[in-house]
Design an enzyme around this catalytic site. Structure first.
Site, mmCIF file in Angstrom:
data_model
loop_
_atom_site.group_PDB
_atom_site.id
_atom_site.type_symbol
_atom_site.label_atom_id
_atom_site.label_comp_id
_atom_site.label_asym_id
_atom_site.label_seq_id
_atom_site.Cartn_x
_atom_site.Cartn_y
_atom_site.Cartn_z
ATOM 1 N N HIS A 1 -10.595 17.306 -2.873
ATOM 2 C CA HIS A 1 -10.942 17.374 -4.301
ATOM 3 C C HIS A 1 -12.396 17.839 -4.391
ATOM 4 O O HIS A 1 -12.993 18.225 -3.386
ATOM 5 C CB HIS A 1 -10.873 15.955 -4.914
ATOM 6 C CG HIS A 1 -9.512 15.389 -5.031
ATOM 7 N ND1 HIS A 1 -8.594 15.790 -5.972
ATOM 8 C CD2 HIS A 1 -8.910 14.404 -4.314
ATOM 9 C CE1 HIS A 1 -7.488 15.073 -5.843
ATOM 10 N NE2 HIS A 1 -7.642 14.227 -4.855
ATOM 11 N N CYS B 1 -4.063 17.484 -2.779
ATOM 12 C CA CYS B 1 -3.716 16.072 -2.615
ATOM 13 C C CYS B 1 -2.300 15.739 -3.099
ATOM 14 O O CYS B 1 -1.349 16.114 -2.436
ATOM 15 C CB CYS B 1 -4.766 15.226 -3.309
ATOM 16 S SG CYS B 1 -4.831 13.552 -2.680
ATOM 17 N N ARG C 1 -6.940 3.369 2.208
ATOM 18 C CA ARG C 1 -7.197 4.532 1.331
ATOM 19 C C ARG C 1 -8.386 5.284 1.901
ATOM 20 O O ARG C 1 -9.440 4.689 2.158
ATOM 21 C CB ARG C 1 -7.441 4.053 -0.102
ATOM 22 C CG ARG C 1 -7.768 5.154 -1.089
ATOM 23 C CD ARG C 1 -7.533 4.731 -2.523
ATOM 24 N NE ARG C 1 -6.111 4.821 -2.863
ATOM 25 C CZ ARG C 1 -5.529 5.956 -3.273
ATOM 26 N NH1 ARG C 1 -6.227 7.070 -3.346
ATOM 27 N NH2 ARG C 1 -4.254 5.984 -3.556
HETATM 28 N N1 GLN Z 1 -1.019 9.261 -4.835
HETATM 29 C C1 GLN Z 1 -1.359 10.046 -3.663
HETATM 30 C C2 GLN Z 1 -2.102 9.253 -2.572
HETATM 31 O O1 GLN Z 1 -2.732 8.263 -2.873
HETATM 32 C C3 GLN Z 1 -2.216 11.252 -4.048
HETATM 33 C C4 GLN Z 1 -3.579 10.845 -4.609
HETATM 34 C C5 GLN Z 1 -4.378 12.033 -5.099
HETATM 35 O O2 GLN Z 1 -3.840 13.049 -5.559
HETATM 36 N N2 GLN Z 1 -5.727 11.901 -5.005
HETATM 37 O O3 GLN Z 1 -2.065 9.645 -1.410
#
Ligand code: GLN
Length: 244
Positions: free
Chosen positions: A195, A96, A130
């Site tokens: 993740h 990520c 998101r």
């Molecule tokens: N800040 C980045 C995003 O929101 C990565 C987030 C993360 O590592 N889960 O895309």
């Protein structure tokens, strides 16, 4: 070569800054899967200000924009050296936020663009939505071909040139929710939005990375012995095809 005579060096980039959703589970998996086979592991953390050592395998986890900014500055100072390591066959896995920094840049919503280190020919821009949920994706790199994990990102990553997708999404969003790609790879550099953490539930991919790292160290293909992955694959199978 007998596994008990093998050695491997594994480095964890910036664990105090990028370790979202227990991404350290990936490092634990890599180390344990070596130790269970009697392979000696030289492990090091690389934190802000540390010199990057020449290792066989590097891991970097995910994190929020703020932590990414600090790590981006640190990594960028070592861009040339990281390219040398990549071109010598070192294995990299980024999750990520760490994955995003392996590309050319990450453009957050309302903040300064973060320079990546261009280990991958890719770039990331913050999207309006998101993406949160489970992901199932199919890769051509390992058998079984299914990879599972959990995504939580607003970044949309687009791949270019010789950088290819790690997998094709069957459930979830992956790189950008548009082109059905998930993750990326070029040479021995791998990135994913998964993740979970990723490797404990995908033991076949963990072993794939370890075999690549051992091949880089010893200059020959090394097939790792089988482990009893009943528990890992039960966890994997629970997630296959599940969105939430
Ligand atoms: N800040 C980045 C995003 O929101 C990565 C987030 C993360 O590592 N889960 O895309």
């Amino acid at each position: 070569m007998e596994e008990k005579n093998l050695k491997i060096s594994i480095a964890h980039f910036y664990p105090k800054l990028l370790n979202l959703y227990g991404d350290i589970g990936n490092v634990i998996t890599l180390v344990r899967r070596c130790e269970w086979r009697g392979i000696q592991v030289e492990f090091c953390e690389i934190n802000s200000g540390d010199k990057i050592q020449d290792c066989d395998l590097y891991f970097i986890g995910g994190g929020q924009d703020k932590q990414q900014a600090e790590v981006a500055a640190e990594l960028f100072k070592n861009k040339e050296y990281l390219h040398d390591l990549r071109d010598k066959g070192a294995v990299f896995l980024g999750i990520c936020g760490g994955y995003q920094l392996f590309g050319h840049y990450y453009q957050p919503h309302d903040k300064e663009r973060l320079n990546g280190v261009s280990l991958l020919d890719a770039y990331t821009v913050a999207g309006k939505k998101r993406f949160i949920g489970n992901v199932t994706a199919e890769t051509e790199l390992v058998k079984p071909s299914t990879l599972v994990g959990f995504e939580n990102h607003s970044g949309l990553t687009f791949l270019q040139g010789d950088t290819k997708p790690l997998a094709v999404v069957s459930t979830g969003n992956g790189n950008n929710g548009k082109d059905k790609t998930e993750g990326a790879h070029f040479k021995n550099v791998f990135g994913t939005y998964l993740h979970g953490s990723f490797l404990p539930k995908n033991p076949h991919f963990a072993d794939y990375l370890l075999e690549l790292a051992l091949e880089k160290r010893y200059g020959e293909k090394i097939k790792l012995s089988k482990l009893d992955d009943t528990i890992e694959l039960n966890a994997h199978n629970l997630l296959v095809g599940k969105a939430y």
